[in-house]
Design a protein around this motif. Structure first.
Motif, PDB file in Angstrom:
ATOM      1  N   LEU A   1       8.789  -9.110   0.390  1.00  0.00           N
ATOM      2  CA  LEU A   1       9.167  -8.327  -0.787  1.00  0.00           C
ATOM      3  C   LEU A   1       7.951  -7.687  -1.443  1.00  0.00           C
ATOM      4  O   LEU A   1       8.018  -6.562  -1.957  1.00  0.00           O
ATOM      5  CB  LEU A   1       9.910  -9.243  -1.771  1.00  0.00           C
ATOM      6  CG  LEU A   1      10.594  -8.620  -2.978  1.00  0.00           C
ATOM      7  CD1 LEU A   1      11.589  -7.538  -2.569  1.00  0.00           C
ATOM      8  CD2 LEU A   1      11.298  -9.710  -3.784  1.00  0.00           C
ATOM      9  N   LYS A   2       6.804  -8.382  -1.402  1.00  0.00           N
ATOM     10  CA  LYS A   2       5.593  -7.882  -2.040  1.00  0.00           C
ATOM     11  C   LYS A   2       5.069  -6.603  -1.374  1.00  0.00           C
ATOM     12  O   LYS A   2       4.278  -5.878  -1.984  1.00  0.00           O
ATOM     13  CB  LYS A   2       4.498  -8.955  -2.013  1.00  0.00           C
ATOM     14  CG  LYS A   2       3.990  -9.271  -0.608  1.00  0.00           C
ATOM     15  CD  LYS A   2       2.940 -10.361  -0.631  1.00  0.00           C
ATOM     16  CE  LYS A   2       2.426 -10.647   0.775  1.00  0.00           C
ATOM     17  NZ  LYS A   2       1.772  -9.482   1.392  1.00  0.00           N
ATOM     18  N   ASP A   3       5.493  -6.332  -0.144  1.00  0.00           N
ATOM     19  CA  ASP A   3       5.021  -5.145   0.568  1.00  0.00           C
ATOM     20  C   ASP A   3       5.924  -3.937   0.352  1.00  0.00           C
ATOM     21  O   ASP A   3       5.640  -2.846   0.853  1.00  0.00           O
ATOM     22  CB  ASP A   3       4.957  -5.426   2.079  1.00  0.00           C
ATOM     23  CG  ASP A   3       3.930  -6.491   2.427  1.00  0.00           C
ATOM     24  OD1 ASP A   3       3.041  -6.746   1.598  1.00  0.00           O
ATOM     25  OD2 ASP A   3       4.035  -7.077   3.523  1.00  0.00           O
ATOM     26  N   MET A   4       7.015  -4.116  -0.371  1.00  0.00           N
ATOM     27  CA  MET A   4       8.025  -3.066  -0.483  1.00  0.00           C
ATOM     28  C   MET A   4       7.888  -2.266  -1.776  1.00  0.00           C
ATOM     29  O   MET A   4       7.319  -2.732  -2.762  1.00  0.00           O
ATOM     30  CB  MET A   4       9.417  -3.692  -0.385  1.00  0.00           C
ATOM     31  CG  MET A   4       9.725  -4.266   0.984  1.00  0.00           C
ATOM     32  SD  MET A   4      11.104  -5.453   1.021  1.00  0.00           S
ATOM     33  CE  MET A   4      12.350  -4.603   0.082  1.00  0.00           C
ATOM     34  N   TYR A   5       8.422  -1.053  -1.741  1.00  0.00           N
ATOM     35  CA  TYR A   5       8.472  -0.230  -2.949  1.00  0.00           C
ATOM     36  C   TYR A   5       9.518   0.856  -2.764  1.00  0.00           C
ATOM     37  O   TYR A   5       9.985   1.124  -1.651  1.00  0.00           O
ATOM     38  CB  TYR A   5       7.104   0.373  -3.269  1.00  0.00           C
ATOM     39  CG  TYR A   5       6.513   1.283  -2.213  1.00  0.00           C
ATOM     40  CD1 TYR A   5       6.709   2.669  -2.257  1.00  0.00           C
ATOM     41  CD2 TYR A   5       5.741   0.768  -1.171  1.00  0.00           C
ATOM     42  CE1 TYR A   5       6.147   3.509  -1.302  1.00  0.00           C
ATOM     43  CE2 TYR A   5       5.183   1.590  -0.204  1.00  0.00           C
ATOM     44  CZ  TYR A   5       5.383   2.966  -0.278  1.00  0.00           C
ATOM     45  OH  TYR A   5       4.842   3.789   0.673  1.00  0.00           O
ATOM     46  N   ARG A   6       9.873   1.473  -3.869  1.00  0.00           N
ATOM     47  CA  ARG A   6      10.872   2.551  -3.869  1.00  0.00           C
ATOM     48  C   ARG A   6      10.200   3.858  -4.267  1.00  0.00           C
ATOM     49  O   ARG A   6       9.414   3.885  -5.222  1.00  0.00           O
ATOM     50  CB  ARG A   6      11.995   2.207  -4.860  1.00  0.00           C
ATOM     51  CG  ARG A   6      13.192   3.130  -4.815  1.00  0.00           C
ATOM     52  CD  ARG A   6      14.183   2.811  -5.946  1.00  0.00           C
ATOM     53  NE  ARG A   6      14.777   1.493  -5.803  1.00  0.00           N
ATOM     54  CZ  ARG A   6      15.836   1.231  -5.040  1.00  0.00           C
ATOM     55  NH1 ARG A   6      16.411   2.192  -4.336  1.00  0.00           N
ATOM     56  NH2 ARG A   6      16.333   0.012  -4.974  1.00  0.00           N
ATOM     57  N   VAL A   7      10.501   4.925  -3.512  1.00  0.00           N
ATOM     58  CA  VAL A   7       9.907   6.225  -3.823  1.00  0.00           C
ATOM     59  C   VAL A   7      10.876   7.076  -4.638  1.00  0.00           C
ATOM     60  O   VAL A   7      12.097   6.883  -4.604  1.00  0.00           O
ATOM     61  CB  VAL A   7       9.511   6.992  -2.543  1.00  0.00           C
ATOM     62  CG1 VAL A   7       8.443   6.236  -1.776  1.00  0.00           C
ATOM     63  CG2 VAL A   7      10.722   7.249  -1.653  1.00  0.00           C
ATOM     64  N   ALA A   8      10.307   8.013  -5.371  1.00  0.00           N
ATOM     65  CA  ALA A   8      11.126   8.940  -6.150  1.00  0.00           C
ATOM     66  C   ALA A   8      11.835   9.895  -5.208  1.00  0.00           C
ATOM     67  O   ALA A   8      11.294  10.281  -4.165  1.00  0.00           O
ATOM     68  CB  ALA A   8      10.251   9.710  -7.128  1.00  0.00           C
ATOM     69  N   ASN A   9      13.063  10.252  -5.512  1.00  0.00           N
ATOM     70  CA  ASN A   9      13.812  11.181  -4.672  1.00  0.00           C
ATOM     71  C   ASN A   9      13.172  12.565  -4.707  1.00  0.00           C
ATOM     72  O   ASN A   9      12.707  13.017  -5.739  1.00  0.00           O
ATOM     73  CB  ASN A   9      15.263  11.285  -5.183  1.00  0.00           C
ATOM     74  CG  ASN A   9      16.009   9.979  -4.940  1.00  0.00           C
ATOM     75  OD1 ASN A   9      15.766   9.309  -3.949  1.00  0.00           O
ATOM     76  ND2 ASN A   9      16.909   9.622  -5.851  1.00  0.00           N
TER      77      ASN A   9
ATOM     78  N   GLU B   1       0.854  -1.182   0.000  1.00  0.00           N
ATOM     79  CA  GLU B   1       0.000   0.000   0.000  1.00  0.00           C
ATOM     80  C   GLU B   1       0.891   1.233   0.000  1.00  0.00           C
ATOM     81  O   GLU B   1       1.622   1.481   0.949  1.00  0.00           O
ATOM     82  CB  GLU B   1      -0.914  -0.002   1.230  1.00  0.00           C
ATOM     83  CG  GLU B   1      -1.824  -1.216   1.350  1.00  0.00           C
ATOM     84  CD  GLU B   1      -2.967  -1.215   0.342  1.00  0.00           C
ATOM     85  OE1 GLU B   1      -3.153  -0.175  -0.331  1.00  0.00           O
ATOM     86  OE2 GLU B   1      -3.657  -2.238   0.229  1.00  0.00           O
ATOM     87  N   VAL B   2       0.830   2.009  -1.054  1.00  0.00           N
ATOM     88  CA  VAL B   2       1.657   3.211  -1.164  1.00  0.00           C
ATOM     89  C   VAL B   2       1.100   4.285  -0.245  1.00  0.00           C
ATOM     90  O   VAL B   2      -0.074   4.639  -0.318  1.00  0.00           O
ATOM     91  CB  VAL B   2       1.701   3.710  -2.625  1.00  0.00           C
ATOM     92  CG1 VAL B   2       2.555   4.967  -2.728  1.00  0.00           C
ATOM     93  CG2 VAL B   2       2.251   2.624  -3.540  1.00  0.00           C
ATOM     94  N   ALA B   3       1.947   4.766   0.651  1.00  0.00           N
ATOM     95  CA  ALA B   3       1.515   5.754   1.636  1.00  0.00           C
ATOM     96  C   ALA B   3       1.161   7.074   0.969  1.00  0.00           C
ATOM     97  O   ALA B   3       1.707   7.432  -0.087  1.00  0.00           O
ATOM     98  CB  ALA B   3       2.621   5.972   2.662  1.00  0.00           C
ATOM     99  N   ALA B   4       0.241   7.786   1.596  1.00  0.00           N
ATOM    100  CA  ALA B   4      -0.149   9.098   1.086  1.00  0.00           C
ATOM    101  C   ALA B   4       1.076  10.003   0.987  1.00  0.00           C
ATOM    102  O   ALA B   4       1.882  10.066   1.916  1.00  0.00           O
ATOM    103  CB  ALA B   4      -1.195   9.722   2.005  1.00  0.00           C
ATOM    104  N   GLY B   5       1.223  10.658  -0.139  1.00  0.00           N
ATOM    105  CA  GLY B   5       2.352  11.561  -0.331  1.00  0.00           C
ATOM    106  C   GLY B   5       3.560  10.928  -0.981  1.00  0.00           C
ATOM    107  O   GLY B   5       4.475  11.623  -1.410  1.00  0.00           O
TER     108      GLY B   5
END
Length: 536
Positions: free
Chosen positions: A528-536, A22-26
């Protein structure tokens, strides 16, 4: 899972909210969604029923999925199971499986896949070191099957239909659902296992039901996984590819992290304070449910005669300056340990252990006194060999303890070897003293204390105590097992089958653009399925 909730359910259907990446708000997702992380040791097996390693379990949770998973703080969330019912007598669990779960080859995941895997774990022919886990789960007939006294088909599990999996246990076990998150009870595809034989876990052969598929595995070098389009929640899976690099030198791994080659790495001993100052948003130290010990070989035939004397074992434990190890060598928030169960374990009550409060000088003096009583001294020095697996941290601790023991007249020779050799020697009682650590399989004290029972598959030091066995068996049906656990800890302290050294924290560097890393889960189980990378 909240233990109180489970203990008050008599006949109910428990459904839990699903959790994915779930991608956090913001948060804005980065274009690059690949992830590269560090492994200290080679992964010995990709087979859920054979794997015994903490690092291997992390990979199992990506390639396979059990009945339940854990969220970021360790609560249960649905995996293949969406809910379960518990009978009035709390001994029959009926798990309802999602109808859209598939294997990576497109086959449906059914209750029969769990039946096959659980029977396979218990089957003596599998020779799994984790067979005892199915026994700890109190599955009906598990003990007799493992002992070869009953056929494996009598295990208390059955497929009511394709999407209903029934499990019968011998006595109420409040934390039972939490035990289903362990890799050893993940399902496997019977047709794939039987067709592939020993090669079924190789890339191209391995069929899993997790969010990722195995693309490459070069033993001792790397593991590469890519998203599984057949996974039921692939639409919410974000990381596209993960690469785990095996680097036996922790300092070399840190160098590669700082060079941008890794997204996550453990911090070498002594470097956390400076790295936290330099990289406050990347250096992390949080509790982890693991205990670090030196195990003594008490095997009647293979163990050294000296270690059969409890005075010697106590002397060796007393002569370890734990404060120096955690404050001067590790420096990552670890706690000195005088017992076995991690102090942060849910519901655990720490016993009073006498020598824990002694000044170190008193411990050294008592160690010398006990060794003299046992017949060791300048004219007859005690000589021991310590086995430990390759790691700069283990080496530093071994050198320190070598000096502590030297100060009381013990000559210790450190013996370094790679992980597979080290574990094989332990399992065969081919050691005198061995560096060992245990990380909890679930958040309850029995995950530690069951290890030193006579029926444990991991009691490599061969410590046996009838009263200890009685306590742990009694704890399975006790309304409040805490007093039994406390007495079990006292037996360990009195018999000293190992020297406790410290309790873990997870001390690591994590790239600041990574999310969903589960650092606040005491078990440090990550998905791993819960992870993601955000843009700098």
């Amino acid at each position: 899972m909240n233990k109180l909730l489970l203990s008050t359910i008599l006949s109910a259907s428990l459904a839990l909210p699903a959790v994915a990446a779930e991608v956090a708000a913001g948060d804005t997702l980065a274009e690059n969604q690949e992830y590269t992380y560090w492994l200290l040791d080679a992964i010995k097996s990709m087979d859920p029923q054979i794997n015994t390693d903490v690092e291997g379990s992390g990979i199992m949770r990506s390639l396979f999925e059990g009945l339940y998973n854990e969220d970021q703080v360790g609560n249960l969330v649905p995996g293949v199971a969406t809910s379960y019912e518990l009978s009035d007598d709390k001994t029959t669990y009926t798990f309802h499986l999602r109808d859209n779960a598939k294997w990576s080859n497109g086959d449906p995941v059914t209750a029969n896949d769990f039946v096959y895997a659980w029977k396979r774990l218990a089957d003596p022919a599998t020779a799994s070191e984790y067979a005892w886990y199915i026994e700890l789960m109190q599955i009906v007939n598990a003990s007799e099957i493992i002992a070869g006294e009953k056929p494996v088909d009598e295990l208390g599990v059955k497929a009511v239909d394709d999407h209903t999996f029934e499990v019968k246990i011998t006595a109420p076990l409040p934390y039972f659902p939490s035990m289903t998150t362990h890799a050893s009870v993940f399902p496997v595809n019977k047709a794939v296992v039987e067709a592939g034989g020993d090669k079924w876990t190789e890339p191209g052969n391995l069929v899993g039901n997790g969010a990722y598929v195995l693309k490459e595995h070069i033993l001792g070098e790397k593991v590469v996984m890519e998203r599984n389009p057949m996974y039921w929640d692939d639409a919410k899976t974000i990381i596209t590819k993960a690469t785990a690099l095996t680097i036996n030198d922790n300092n070399a791994a840190l160098t590669r992290y700082l060079a941008g080659e890794l997204d996550r790495v453990d911090i070498p001993a002594g470097q956390y304070p400076s790295l936290k100052e330099q990289y406050p948003d990347q250096a992390v130290s949080v509790p982890q449910s693991c205990s670090y010990i030196y195990m003594f070989n008490l095997d009647e035939a293979k163990g050294p005669a000296a270690l059969k004397d409890v005075r010697v074992r106590k002397a060796l434990s007393y002569a370890i300056d734990r404060d120096t190890i955690v404050d001067k060598i590790l420096q990552g928030g670890q706690a000195p340990s005088y017992n076995w169960t991690h102090a942060a374990t849910a519901g655990f009550e720490m016993p009073e252990i006498d020598y824990a409060s002694w000044p170190q000088e008193e411990k050294f003096a008592k160690a010398k006194e006990l060794l003299a009583e046992a017949g060791y001294g300048p004219d007859n020095p005690l000589k021991l060999t310590l086995n430990y697996n390759t790691s700069e941290n283990h080496k530093k601790i071994a050198i320190a303890i070598q000096q502590f023991w030297k100060s009381v007249g013990v000559e210790m020779t450190p013996n370094n070897m790679e992980w597979k050799v080290h574990t094989d020697k332990m399992q065969n009682q081919d050691f005198e003293v061995a560096r060992y650590a245990w990380c909890g399989d679930y958040n309850e004290a029995s995950t530690y204390l069951d290890l030193f029972t006579s029926y444990s598959g991991h009691n490599n030091g061969k410590f046996f105590n009838d009263r200890y066995d009685e306590l742990m068996k009694e704890s399975k049906t006790a309304a409040d097992p805490a007093p039994l656990y406390k007495e079990a800890e006292q037996i360990l302290a009195e018999n000293m089958p190992f020297a406790p050294i410290y309790q873990y924290t997870k001390v690591e560097m994590i790239k600041p653009d990574m999310r969903g890393m589960s650092v606040n889960n005491l078990m440090q189980n990550w998905y791993l399925k819960d992870m993601y990378r955000v843009a700098n």
